[in-house]
Design an enzyme around this catalytic site. Structure first.
Site, PDB file in Angstrom:
ATOM      1  N   GLU A 196       0.845  -1.186   0.000  1.00  0.00           N
ATOM      2  CA  GLU A 196       0.000   0.000   0.000  1.00  0.00           C
ATOM      3  C   GLU A 196       0.881   1.237   0.000  1.00  0.00           C
ATOM      4  O   GLU A 196       1.850   1.321   0.769  1.00  0.00           O
ATOM      5  CB  GLU A 196      -0.912   0.045   1.225  1.00  0.00           C
ATOM      6  CG  GLU A 196      -1.750   1.319   1.286  1.00  0.00           C
ATOM      7  CD  GLU A 196      -2.625   1.414   2.519  1.00  0.00           C
ATOM      8  OE1 GLU A 196      -2.974   2.547   2.895  1.00  0.00           O
ATOM      9  OE2 GLU A 196      -2.962   0.358   3.095  1.00  0.00           O
ATOM     10  N   GLU A 230      -2.998  11.463   1.912  1.00  0.00           N
ATOM     11  CA  GLU A 230      -4.065  11.028   2.812  1.00  0.00           C
ATOM     12  C   GLU A 230      -4.276  12.108   3.866  1.00  0.00           C
ATOM     13  O   GLU A 230      -3.338  12.544   4.528  1.00  0.00           O
ATOM     14  CB  GLU A 230      -3.695   9.707   3.485  1.00  0.00           C
ATOM     15  CG  GLU A 230      -4.767   9.173   4.416  1.00  0.00           C
ATOM     16  CD  GLU A 230      -4.356   7.861   5.076  1.00  0.00           C
ATOM     17  OE1 GLU A 230      -5.245   7.085   5.436  1.00  0.00           O
ATOM     18  OE2 GLU A 230      -3.136   7.623   5.228  1.00  0.00           O
TER      19      GLU A 230
END
Length: 270
Positions: free
Chosen positions: A148, A153
């Site tokens: 990932e 974010e």
């Protein structure tokens, strides 16, 4: 963020550069997802899919629903609304109450870093840092997790996060202040094969290198690309995403997350 985990609704450009790890050989460009992908439902259906790749639920209090996604005038809008009476979601052996319906989309194409190759992912965002919001732009493994890479974010802390997961406990994360959330900021993530097995991951914001991280065993692993506004289990807000040919946004009553352009530049081996 952790799968079975998102996609960024955006304009994806794949520029293939034929190279080896040591020398540049040739280059060519190929449009993977055109700038017209939100101009009509037919165009959208060619390049994008609804929800998470595995379904409607993940690890938050929002359930993804196609009805929360709409297209109009070249703009894609995803709206989260408060609901009651939804069956609970199940994640990691736990039951999670669903309090919102929201939406997500992910690119139908998968991406993998081949030997000697790599990708550049780039975009311009206007992102809320309001508490309770959790938009993200990231890639994660198709066959399983990890890998990932969180290319951008926002977790409602006033900061933006850049993360690479090797395992659930081996994580390299960097949080930096996110200035002027009402303005657009440029993000770029350069992912490159380093040794035929591992990758380097360089994160840029506003053309400044923020951090270099490394992903172990990422070479050759198929990955999803996605964008989703999510609602954490203990923080509730309403989200709306707007994505147009030149501009993408997630908005709440007082906050917004925006995306203007996304590019994927592929460094492919011969």
């Amino acid at each position: 963020m952790r799968p079975p985990s998102p996609s960024l609704a955006a304009l994806l450009l794949l520029a293939s550069s034929l190279s080896t790890p040591d020398c540049f050989l040739a280059s060519a460009k190929h449009i993977m997802i055109p700038a017209t992908s939100f101009d009509s439902q037919a165009n959208f259906d060619t390049d994008w899919s609804y929800n998470y790749p595995w379904g409607t639920d993940h690890n938050g209090a929002a359930r993804m629903a196609r009805g929360q996604v709409s297209l109009s005038g070249g703009t894609l809008t995803i709206t989260a609304k408060k609901v009651s009476g939804e069956r609970a979601a199940s994640h990691g052996g736990k039951q999670i109450p669903i309090k919102y319906l929201s939406g997500a989309i992910h690119a139908k194409e998968h991406f993998n870093v081949s030997r000697g190759g790599g990708y550049d992912f780039s975009g311009e965002f206007r992102a809320t840092t309001g508490r309770g919001t959790w938009p993200a732009f990231w890639v994660t493994g198709v066959p399983g997790w990890p890998p990932e890479i969180d290319m951008a974010e926002w977790k409602g802390s006033g900061k933006v996060s850049f993360n690479t997961f090797n395992t659930s406990s081996q994580v390299r994360a960097r949080d930096v202040n996110y200035p002027n959330p009402g303005d657009f900021h440029k993000f770029r993530c350069e992912v490159r094969d380093k040794n035929g097995k591992d990758v380097s991951v360089k994160f840029f914001m506003d053309e400044q290198l923020i951090e270099t991280q490394f992903g172990r065993g990422y070479v050759g692993v198929l990955m999803y690309l996605w964008k989703v506004p999510r609602v954490p289990r203990d923080q509730m807000r309403i989200h709306c995403i707007r994505l147009a040919r030149s501009k993408f946004g997630v908005t709440t009553q007082a906050h917004s997350v925006g995306f203007r352009w996304c590019g994927i530049s592929h460094q492919a081996p011969v």
